[in-house]
Design a protein around this motif. Structure first.
Motif, PDB file in Angstrom:
ATOM      1  N   ALA A   7       0.899  -1.369  -0.062  1.00 39.41           N
ATOM      2  CA  ALA A   7      -0.049   0.184   0.070  1.00 39.41           C
ATOM      3  C   ALA A   7       0.255   0.738   0.201  1.00 39.41           C
ATOM      4  O   ALA A   7       0.345   2.667   0.155  1.00 39.41           O
ATOM      5  N   MET A   8       2.274   1.075   0.357  1.00 41.62           N
ATOM      6  CA  MET A   8       3.266   2.607   0.504  1.00 41.62           C
ATOM      7  C   MET A   8       3.814   2.467  -1.022  1.00 41.62           C
ATOM      8  O   MET A   8       4.488   3.304  -1.074  1.00 41.62           O
ATOM      9  N   GLY A   9       3.673   1.520  -1.999  1.00 46.93           N
ATOM     10  CA  GLY A   9       4.452   1.710  -2.839  1.00 46.93           C
ATOM     11  C   GLY A   9       3.846   3.199  -4.129  1.00 46.93           C
ATOM     12  O   GLY A   9       2.526   1.965  -3.885  1.00 46.93           O
ATOM     13  N   GLY A  10       4.396   3.684  -4.569  1.00 53.96           N
ATOM     14  CA  GLY A  10       4.295   4.217  -5.942  1.00 53.96           C
ATOM     15  C   GLY A  10       4.195   5.878  -5.286  1.00 53.96           C
ATOM     16  O   GLY A  10       4.052   5.956  -4.355  1.00 53.96           O
ATOM     17  N   ASP A  92      -2.247 -15.106  -2.176  1.00 56.22           N
ATOM     18  CA  ASP A  92      -2.456 -15.619  -4.110  1.00 56.22           C
ATOM     19  C   ASP A  92      -1.641 -14.577  -5.248  1.00 56.22           C
ATOM     20  O   ASP A  92      -1.342 -15.342  -5.628  1.00 56.22           O
ATOM     21  N   ALA A  93      -1.565 -13.180  -4.133  1.00 56.72           N
ATOM     22  CA  ALA A  93      -0.588 -13.030  -5.568  1.00 56.72           C
ATOM     23  C   ALA A  93      -0.273 -11.295  -4.821  1.00 56.72           C
ATOM     24  O   ALA A  93      -0.558 -10.864  -3.404  1.00 56.72           O
ATOM     25  N   LEU A  94       0.887 -10.874  -5.718  1.00 56.78           N
ATOM     26  CA  LEU A  94       1.097  -9.400  -5.220  1.00 56.78           C
ATOM     27  C   LEU A  94       1.545  -8.621  -5.875  1.00 56.78           C
ATOM     28  O   LEU A  94       1.451  -9.011  -7.164  1.00 56.78           O
ATOM     29  N   PHE A  95       0.647  -7.028  -5.940  1.00 50.02           N
ATOM     30  CA  PHE A  95       0.467  -5.960  -6.225  1.00 50.02           C
ATOM     31  C   PHE A  95       1.643  -4.979  -6.077  1.00 50.02           C
ATOM     32  O   PHE A  95       1.364  -4.766  -4.162  1.00 50.02           O
ATOM     33  N   SER A  96       2.302  -3.882  -6.248  1.00 50.28           N
ATOM     34  CA  SER A  96       2.861  -3.091  -6.079  1.00 50.28           C
ATOM     35  C   SER A  96       3.026  -1.899  -7.375  1.00 50.28           C
ATOM     36  O   SER A  96       3.115  -2.171  -8.575  1.00 50.28           O
ATOM     37  N   CYS A  97       2.597  -0.790  -6.790  1.00 49.08           N
ATOM     38  CA  CYS A  97       3.204   0.183  -8.239  1.00 49.08           C
ATOM     39  C   CYS A  97       4.462   1.332  -7.230  1.00 49.08           C
ATOM     40  O   CYS A  97       4.490   2.169  -8.657  1.00 49.08           O
ATOM     41  N   VAL A 294       2.167  -8.288 -10.031  1.00 48.80           N
ATOM     42  CA  VAL A 294       1.874  -7.896 -10.724  1.00 48.80           C
ATOM     43  C   VAL A 294       3.169  -6.397 -10.715  1.00 48.80           C
ATOM     44  O   VAL A 294       2.917  -5.616  -9.324  1.00 48.80           O
ATOM     45  N   LYS A 295       2.751  -5.148 -11.626  1.00 49.79           N
ATOM     46  CA  LYS A 295       3.279  -4.164 -11.182  1.00 49.79           C
ATOM     47  C   LYS A 295       2.699  -2.764 -12.159  1.00 49.79           C
ATOM     48  O   LYS A 295       3.088  -2.777 -13.377  1.00 49.79           O
ATOM     49  N   ALA A 296       2.574  -1.738 -12.036  1.00 50.03           N
ATOM     50  CA  ALA A 296       1.749  -0.847 -12.119  1.00 50.03           C
ATOM     51  C   ALA A 296       2.391   0.110 -11.926  1.00 50.03           C
ATOM     52  O   ALA A 296       3.472   0.182 -11.006  1.00 50.03           O
ATOM     53  N   HIS A 297       2.014   1.007 -12.934  1.00 52.77           N
ATOM     54  CA  HIS A 297       3.522   2.031 -13.116  1.00 52.77           C
ATOM     55  C   HIS A 297       3.550   3.307 -11.434  1.00 52.77           C
ATOM     56  O   HIS A 297       2.853   3.291 -10.893  1.00 52.77           O
ATOM     57  N   ASP A 301      -3.597   6.172 -10.936  1.00 55.72           N
ATOM     58  CA  ASP A 301      -4.197   6.654 -10.278  1.00 55.72           C
ATOM     59  C   ASP A 301      -5.069   5.282  -9.826  1.00 55.72           C
ATOM     60  O   ASP A 301      -5.082   4.456  -9.571  1.00 55.72           O
ATOM     61  N   ALA A 302      -6.734   5.487  -8.665  1.00 53.13           N
ATOM     62  CA  ALA A 302      -7.000   4.761  -8.336  1.00 53.13           C
ATOM     63  C   ALA A 302      -7.559   4.076  -9.005  1.00 53.13           C
ATOM     64  O   ALA A 302      -7.979   2.784  -9.788  1.00 53.13           O
ATOM     65  N   GLN A 303      -8.258   4.388 -10.424  1.00 52.69           N
ATOM     66  CA  GLN A 303      -8.238   4.011 -11.982  1.00 52.69           C
ATOM     67  C   GLN A 303      -8.013   2.810 -12.359  1.00 52.69           C
ATOM     68  O   GLN A 303      -7.940   1.194 -12.017  1.00 52.69           O
ATOM     69  N   THR A 304      -6.769   2.620 -12.139  1.00 53.81           N
ATOM     70  CA  THR A 304      -5.549   1.899 -12.793  1.00 53.81           C
ATOM     71  C   THR A 304      -5.098   0.819 -12.165  1.00 53.81           C
ATOM     72  O   THR A 304      -4.824  -0.221 -12.192  1.00 53.81           O
TER      73      THR A 304
END
Length: 336
Positions: A7-10, A92-97, A294-297, A301-304
């Motif tokens: 939650a702190m990435g980005g 089950d999965a990892l997500f970060s910006c 998975v990596k987002a930019h 923003d919230a939509q991405t």
């Protein structure tokens, strides 16, 4: 299905991350979320009351941190704790910006590689201006600056599986990014990779493809080393932003005539913007590790964030990693 979230990435964390989680939470009733980060900051934005857990962490890996050192030294960081949750089967999965290099290191060193995958790659999905599928996959888009021919061959197999089983593309066309379409073009690595791809009859290999043709829908999966792939990715992103900016400036400078024209074309212009919006396809996937990573930019923003969580849900619904691992073991058995 649980997703561990840094939650702190980005650049806009935790606000954009948490607001995106709220959107996904409202739509996908079968998803659970574990948010890692500063609990006080997270609670400022979190609306969801159920299926969401907050795990307080005291450290953050910044964009400027050296990836591997940060993973090893910042044990209580939001990214490391989220990665450990996946390794320990708590998620089950990892997500970060956040920091791309750190996420890749966490995927490799903590989540772990699938047996037989020598070099996991980063897969991005990009829009096309023509073609039936509306997008293409680029692999590797930044995980490995240097690659051997056999790595590019593995990327083709990874990309084919993702395109066909997550995006629903039938008999995905594979192209090798090169400086010309002729078979003899390229350096030693791409020439060797060409022969490997050509020899595999299970691949719908369409040959070498040039960067200028990618957005014309020339193929469904584009294979490249990470240095070249990342350069192409950023060039496409920059060009799209530049064209949209130029269009806006042209309309403003045209005065009343431009504004009237823009008003008449309002819906069409929105359609172009939507079609060229890369975020609708989700984030970049580290393929070749034991769980969806998975990596987002960083500027997401919230939509991405929402779109990326939707993408992860599709991967989990399709049981992609388990299915791919079985598929890969079958390939290894045949080769043996």
């Amino acid at each position: 299905m649980k997703i561990a979230i840094d939650a702190m990435g980005g650049d806009h964390a935790p606000e954009s991350v948490v607001l995106g989680v709220d959107q996904a939470h409202a739509e996908f009733k079968d998803l659970e979320f574990i948010l890692y980060g500063d609990e006080k900051q997270i609670r400022q934005y979190l609306k969801a009351k159920d299926r969401v857990e907050i795990v307080h962490t005291t450290e953050v890996i910044s964009m400027n941190d050296e990836p591997v050192k940060a993973i090893r030294r910042k044990k209580d960081s939001s990214l490391v704790m989220a990665a450990k949750a996946v390794k320990e089967k708590k998620a089950d999965a990892l997500f970060s910006c956040g920091n791309t290099g750190a996420l890749l290191a966490a995927g490799l060193l903590i989540v772990g590689r699938i047996k037989g995958i020598t070099r996991p790659g980063l897969l991005s999905t990009l829009p096309v201006v023509s073609g039936q599928t509306g997008a293409f996959n680029l692999l590797d888009s930044g995980a490995n600056a240097d690659s051997k021919a056999e790595h590019l061959y593995q990327y083709a197999l990874l990309g084919k599986y993702y395109a066909e089983n997550v995006r629903g593309v039938k008999n995905a066309r594979i192209g090798l990014l090169n400086n010309g379409t002729e078979e003899h073009k390229g350096n030693k690595v791409t020439q060797e990779a060409y022969q490997l791809l050509k020899a595999d009859q299970s691949l719908n290999f369409v040959g070498n493809v040039e960067a200028k043709a990618l957005m014309q829908g020339v193929c469904d999966v584009v294979v490249a080393d990470g240095f070249t792939g990342n350069a192409v990715l950023k060039a496409i992103e920059g060009t799209a932003l530049g064209v949209m900016s130029l269009l806006k400036d042209t309309i403003k400078e045209a005065g009343l005539k431009g504004k009237l024209g823009a008003l008449l074309l309002k819906d069409d212009l929105k359609g172009i913007k939507t079609r060229m919006d890369q975020s609708q396809y989700g984030g970049a996937v580290l393929l070749g590790v034991k769980a969806p990573v998975v990596k987002a930019h960083g500027a997401s923003d919230a939509q991405t964030v929402y779109y990326t969580l939707k993408q992860i849900k599709t991967m989990l619904d399709e049981d992609m990693i388990s299915e791919f691992t079985s598929y890969w073991q079958t390939l290894a058995t045949k080769e043996a």
